[in-house]
Design a protein around this motif. Sequence first.
Motif, short mmCIF file in Angstrom:
data_model
loop_
_atom_site.label_atom_id
_atom_site.label_comp_id
_atom_site.label_asym_id
_atom_site.label_seq_id
_atom_site.Cartn_x
_atom_site.Cartn_y
_atom_site.Cartn_z
N VAL A 471 0.74 -1.05 -0.18
CA VAL A 471 0.10 -0.04 0.11
C VAL A 471 0.81 1.28 0.13
O VAL A 471 0.65 2.29 -0.75
CB VAL A 471 -0.59 0.11 1.30
N GLY A 472 1.95 1.12 0.77
CA GLY A 472 3.00 2.23 0.91
C GLY A 472 3.72 2.61 -0.47
O GLY A 472 3.57 3.81 -0.96
N ASN A 473 3.92 1.59 -1.11
CA ASN A 473 4.69 1.70 -2.34
C ASN A 473 3.60 2.38 -3.69
O ASN A 473 4.05 3.22 -4.33
CB ASN A 473 5.25 0.54 -2.79
N TYR A 474 2.52 1.71 -3.40
CA TYR A 474 1.55 2.22 -4.37
C TYR A 474 1.20 3.69 -4.13
O TYR A 474 0.99 4.66 -5.34
CB TYR A 474 0.32 1.50 -4.18
N VAL A 475 1.02 4.02 -2.87
CA VAL A 475 0.54 5.78 -2.78
C VAL A 475 1.93 6.43 -3.13
O VAL A 475 1.56 7.36 -3.61
CB VAL A 475 0.01 5.86 -1.15
N GLY A 476 3.09 5.90 -2.70
CA GLY A 476 4.11 6.86 -3.01
C GLY A 476 4.09 7.06 -4.40
O GLY A 476 4.59 8.16 -4.87
N GLY A 477 4.15 6.18 -5.49
CA GLY A 477 3.94 6.25 -6.77
C GLY A 477 3.02 7.20 -7.29
O GLY A 477 3.24 7.79 -8.16
N ARG A 478 1.81 7.16 -6.64
CA ARG A 478 0.58 8.08 -7.00
C ARG A 478 1.35 9.52 -6.65
O ARG A 478 0.78 10.54 -7.55
CB ARG A 478 -0.43 7.73 -6.58
N ILE A 479 1.86 9.49 -5.48
CA ILE A 479 2.07 10.86 -5.19
C ILE A 479 3.29 11.48 -6.13
O ILE A 479 3.25 12.68 -6.65
CB ILE A 479 2.97 10.89 -3.99
N ALA A 480 4.02 10.58 -6.79
CA ALA A 480 5.16 11.14 -7.73
C ALA A 480 4.63 11.44 -8.77
O ALA A 480 5.16 12.27 -9.61
CB ALA A 480 6.15 9.81 -7.80
N ALA A 481 3.31 10.97 -9.29
CA ALA A 481 2.85 11.22 -10.67
C ALA A 481 2.36 12.82 -10.48
O ALA A 481 2.14 13.12 -11.51
CB ALA A 481 1.40 10.28 -10.56
N PHE A 482 2.23 13.50 -9.26
CA PHE A 482 1.97 14.83 -9.22
C PHE A 482 3.40 15.64 -9.47
O PHE A 482 3.07 16.98 -9.33
CB PHE A 482 1.54 15.32 -8.05
N TYR A 483 4.39 15.16 -9.62
CA TYR A 483 5.74 15.98 -9.67
C TYR A 483 5.73 17.07 -10.66
O TYR A 483 6.29 18.14 -10.28
CB TYR A 483 6.95 14.94 -10.26
N GLU A 484 4.91 17.06 -11.69
CA GLU A 484 4.82 18.30 -12.78
C GLU A 484 3.76 19.14 -12.58
O GLU A 484 3.73 20.11 -13.28
CB GLU A 484 5.33 17.62 -14.16
N ALA A 485 2.79 18.41 -11.82
CA ALA A 485 1.38 19.03 -11.92
C ALA A 485 1.39 20.17 -10.74
O ALA A 485 0.58 21.01 -10.69
CB ALA A 485 0.37 18.02 -11.46
N PHE A 486 2.46 20.21 -9.66
CA PHE A 486 2.43 21.06 -8.45
C PHE A 486 3.81 21.74 -8.67
O PHE A 486 5.01 21.32 -9.22
CB PHE A 486 1.98 20.39 -7.31
N SER A 487 4.26 22.87 -7.91
CA SER A 487 5.39 23.28 -7.55
C SER A 487 6.06 22.27 -6.78
O SER A 487 5.60 21.66 -5.97
CB SER A 487 5.52 24.61 -7.25
N LEU A 488 7.28 22.27 -6.91
CA LEU A 488 8.24 21.12 -6.13
C LEU A 488 7.95 21.59 -4.70
O LEU A 488 7.68 20.72 -3.66
CB LEU A 488 9.62 21.33 -6.32
N SER A 489 8.10 22.90 -4.12
CA SER A 489 7.91 23.32 -2.73
C SER A 489 6.49 22.77 -2.53
O SER A 489 6.25 22.39 -1.24
CB SER A 489 8.42 24.64 -2.56
#
Length: 520
Positions: A471-489
């Motif tokens: 579950v943790g790995n899956y959620v972490g990958g979905r968070i990474a999917a927003f890398y370009e959708a939000f500002s890094l900070s």
Amino acid sequence: MATAITPDQNAGSGPPRSPDDRAFFGHPRGLSTLFFTEMWERFTYYGMRAILILFMTAPAAAGGMGFDTGKAGVIYGTYTAFVYLMSLPGGWLADRFLGQRRATLYGGVVIALGNLCLAIPSARGFYPGLFLVVLGTGLLKPNVSVMVGQLYGEEDHRRDAAFSIFYMGINTGAFLSPLVCGWLAQSSQFKGVLGALGFRPELSWHWGFGAAALGMVLGLVQYLAGWKHLGEAGMHPAPSQGPEDAARARRLLRNGILLAVGLFVLLGALSSAGLLEITPERVGNWFGVALFGTAIGFFGWLFASRHWTRAERKRPLVIAVLFFGAAVFWSVFEQAGSTLNLFAERSTANRLLGFDFPASWFQSLNALFIIVLAPVFAALWVKLGKRNPSSPAKFTVGLLFVALGFAILIVAARLAAEGERVSPLWLTATYLLHTIGELCLSPVGLSAMTRLAPARVASLMMGVWFLAASVGNYVGGRIAAFYEAFSLSGLFTAVTLYALAATLIMAALVRPIRRMLERE
């Protein structure tokens, strides 16, 4: 997550090894076979993982897949989640049909084939390669450490030291692999060598995957060479509890295979007929629904089960709390191979003492810090004695440190937003904080899960730990999917607040849980 070791459930099965066998640093010769098997398997896994998302997001002109981070994050998260989830059927197959010895061998072969698919410079081999690595790791990962315990008799005092040595094999492989695979895949020096030899430099990614495949092949060679030193460890599946039990296991295996094959055929037919478009994002969404549905269904069954005695009734609640803490922790920590890897590639000045190094080399820091700090933490817990914090308290500290690791990157992200690459010391500090958090949480997690569970469901609690990691790995990958959708900070701030919220929840539950367990 290099520290994770499955418990030696069947440690006492098979004939005890002779205490006179001290050929490997005072331990049975078979320990060296398992040490190097696990070292090379972890070399393969972490080497491939270190370059995976970078390969997916690299432009096609640079030899990559050309995916955006949204698509790459979903694929990465689904892949790593599947790796941990498949440990459950992999362990079951070994216990019921194959035995740990053959399951480890077959798993290594499938892992090597998967990485060979990735090493072939063709996009057609990408998804089959990931699929094979998932299947192979599911067979190998939960079974090789079981055999470590089977090398010793029940009263052999060397058992704990053996797992410490085995643990060093895990982290040795995890440390070396990003250095080797990352250099082959990313370094300008190796690309220059390829060009001089008449090869296309942009194909260097596949040489990195090829090195991972070679690592597993070397592991298999030495595993077979040392086979004779393992005695009877892992040679046979666990004895069935009777004809009905054996028949039930065969039916479950047959139905599982038929269901999987039927699902693949159905999806293939719908796709061929144009009735269903199968995309990585859609597969990731389906898997996420199934994964969370499995977790919810499992805990629903756990709370509703009538098999708990009156004294044990409080334990499922404690297990659920620890599951929550572990899942949140891994969802942040395991962004090392995704979000933090992208930050290393795009926003970090990967240069130290005049030497340029690949972004993937940061993936070695966690294993290096574990090797250095693990003995310190082991000594600390012993020294604290009766003042040793409870498992929920250690989980709280682990969550706090993983939150702090992302908190300091908020500043680094703001500096990077101004157009300058930041010092590699920012990521180094993050990995140091994350490793401290891991050493507070991971070693006690499996111990706590199995200690809270009655002996009749101890193996099931190992499954809970793998489910939390999945579950943790899956959620972490979905968070990474927003890398370009939000500002890094903004993204790093959100991750920090998410981890801090979990820290506060866990901290609030430490005393109630402690009182609850004291009243049993």
